[in-house]
Scaffold this motif. Structure first.
Motif, PDB file in Angstrom:
ATOM      1  N   ARG A  76      -9.029   9.978   5.609  1.00  0.00           N
ATOM      2  CA  ARG A  76      -7.363   9.918   5.716  1.00  0.00           C
ATOM      3  C   ARG A  76      -6.417   9.934   4.111  1.00  0.00           C
ATOM      4  NH1 ARG A  76      -7.914   5.210   9.040  1.00  0.00           N
ATOM      5  NH2 ARG A  76      -6.807   4.064   7.935  1.00  0.00           N
ATOM      6  N   ASP A  78      -4.065  10.564   3.410  1.00  0.00           N
ATOM      7  CA  ASP A  78      -2.709  10.899   3.382  1.00  0.00           C
ATOM      8  C   ASP A  78      -2.326   9.116   3.314  1.00  0.00           C
ATOM      9  OD1 ASP A  78      -2.516  12.704   3.530  1.00  0.00           O
ATOM     10  OD2 ASP A  78      -2.627  13.659   5.470  1.00  0.00           O
ATOM     11  N   ASP A  79      -3.427   8.167   3.804  1.00  0.00           N
ATOM     12  CA  ASP A  79      -2.487   6.728   3.425  1.00  0.00           C
ATOM     13  C   ASP A  79      -2.701   6.612   2.157  1.00  0.00           C
ATOM     14  OD1 ASP A  79      -2.557   6.703   6.281  1.00  0.00           O
ATOM     15  OD2 ASP A  79      -4.023   5.441   6.580  1.00  0.00           O
ATOM     16  N   ILE A  81      -2.322   8.566  -0.562  1.00  0.00           N
ATOM     17  CA  ILE A  81      -1.274   9.299  -1.447  1.00  0.00           C
ATOM     18  C   ILE A  81       0.119   8.854  -1.395  1.00  0.00           C
ATOM     19  CG2 ILE A  81      -0.197  11.963  -1.205  1.00  0.00           C
ATOM     20  CD1 ILE A  81      -3.025  12.713  -1.016  1.00  0.00           C
ATOM     21  N   ASN A  82       0.317   8.209  -0.157  1.00  0.00           N
ATOM     22  CA  ASN A  82       1.860   7.978   0.884  1.00  0.00           C
ATOM     23  C   ASN A  82       2.057   6.475  -0.164  1.00  0.00           C
ATOM     24  OD1 ASN A  82       3.186  10.859   1.409  1.00  0.00           O
ATOM     25  ND2 ASN A  82       1.813  10.307   3.107  1.00  0.00           N
ATOM     26  N   ASP A  83       1.455   6.338  -0.853  1.00  0.00           N
ATOM     27  CA  ASP A  83       0.882   4.449  -0.743  1.00  0.00           C
ATOM     28  C   ASP A  83       1.588   4.360  -2.989  1.00  0.00           C
ATOM     29  OD1 ASP A  83       0.841   1.760  -1.935  1.00  0.00           O
ATOM     30  OD2 ASP A  83       0.276   1.417   0.396  1.00  0.00           O
ATOM     31  N   LYS A  84       2.251   4.154  -2.860  1.00  0.00           N
ATOM     32  CA  LYS A  84       2.971   4.266  -4.827  1.00  0.00           C
ATOM     33  C   LYS A  84       2.433   2.846  -5.296  1.00  0.00           C
ATOM     34  CE  LYS A  84       7.393   6.347  -3.699  1.00  0.00           C
ATOM     35  NZ  LYS A  84       8.893   5.385  -4.740  1.00  0.00           N
ATOM     36  N   LYS A  86      -1.093   1.977  -4.538  1.00  0.00           N
ATOM     37  CA  LYS A  86      -2.442   2.196  -4.441  1.00  0.00           C
ATOM     38  C   LYS A  86      -2.706   3.496  -5.306  1.00  0.00           C
ATOM     39  CE  LYS A  86      -3.058   1.215   0.145  1.00  0.00           C
ATOM     40  NZ  LYS A  86      -3.663   1.489   1.936  1.00  0.00           N
ATOM     41  N   ILE A  87      -1.391   4.920  -4.966  1.00  0.00           N
ATOM     42  CA  ILE A  87      -1.753   5.656  -6.334  1.00  0.00           C
ATOM     43  C   ILE A  87      -0.974   4.729  -7.954  1.00  0.00           C
ATOM     44  CG2 ILE A  87      -0.113   7.614  -7.497  1.00  0.00           C
ATOM     45  CD1 ILE A  87      -1.734   7.996  -5.139  1.00  0.00           C
TER      46      ILE A  87
END
Length: 94
Positions: A76, A78-79, A81-84, A86-87
């Motif tokens: 997953r 995407d979990d 990629i969609n978390d600023k 974590k990025i």
């Protein structure tokens, strides 16, 4: 403790940027990594400990895919990629 976190981030980045790696591939890359200033070996047991800690810290799953020569990969993506946050953490350079 800070070195432990750096290694965990390094492992996670390796898995994310490669799309998946075997333990042997990770171990080989670790032996050449600039973070490994003591030239330590990434033991399988240590890797599994880091893997569990990464999963808990980042609330993600790292799976071992037997059909891909036992590659470890992040499930997953995407979990992440969609978390600023974590990025941002993963974009840090050590």
């Amino acid at each position: 403790m800070k070195d432990r976190f750096k290694i965990q981030i390094w492992i996670l980045n390796q898995l994310l940027t490669s799309g998946g790696m075997t333990y042997q591939e990770l171990r080989s890359k670790w032996s050449e990594c600039s973070l490994n200033d003591k030239k330590s070996i990434l033991a399988k047991r240590t890797f599994e400990t880091y893997r569990r800690e990464i999963e808990e810290t980042f609330d993600i799953d790292i799976i071992c895919d037997a059909s891909r020569n036992y590659q470890y990969r992040v499930d997953r993506i995407d979990d992440i990629i969609n978390d600023k946050i974590k990025i941002w953490l993963l974009s840090l350079n050590f």
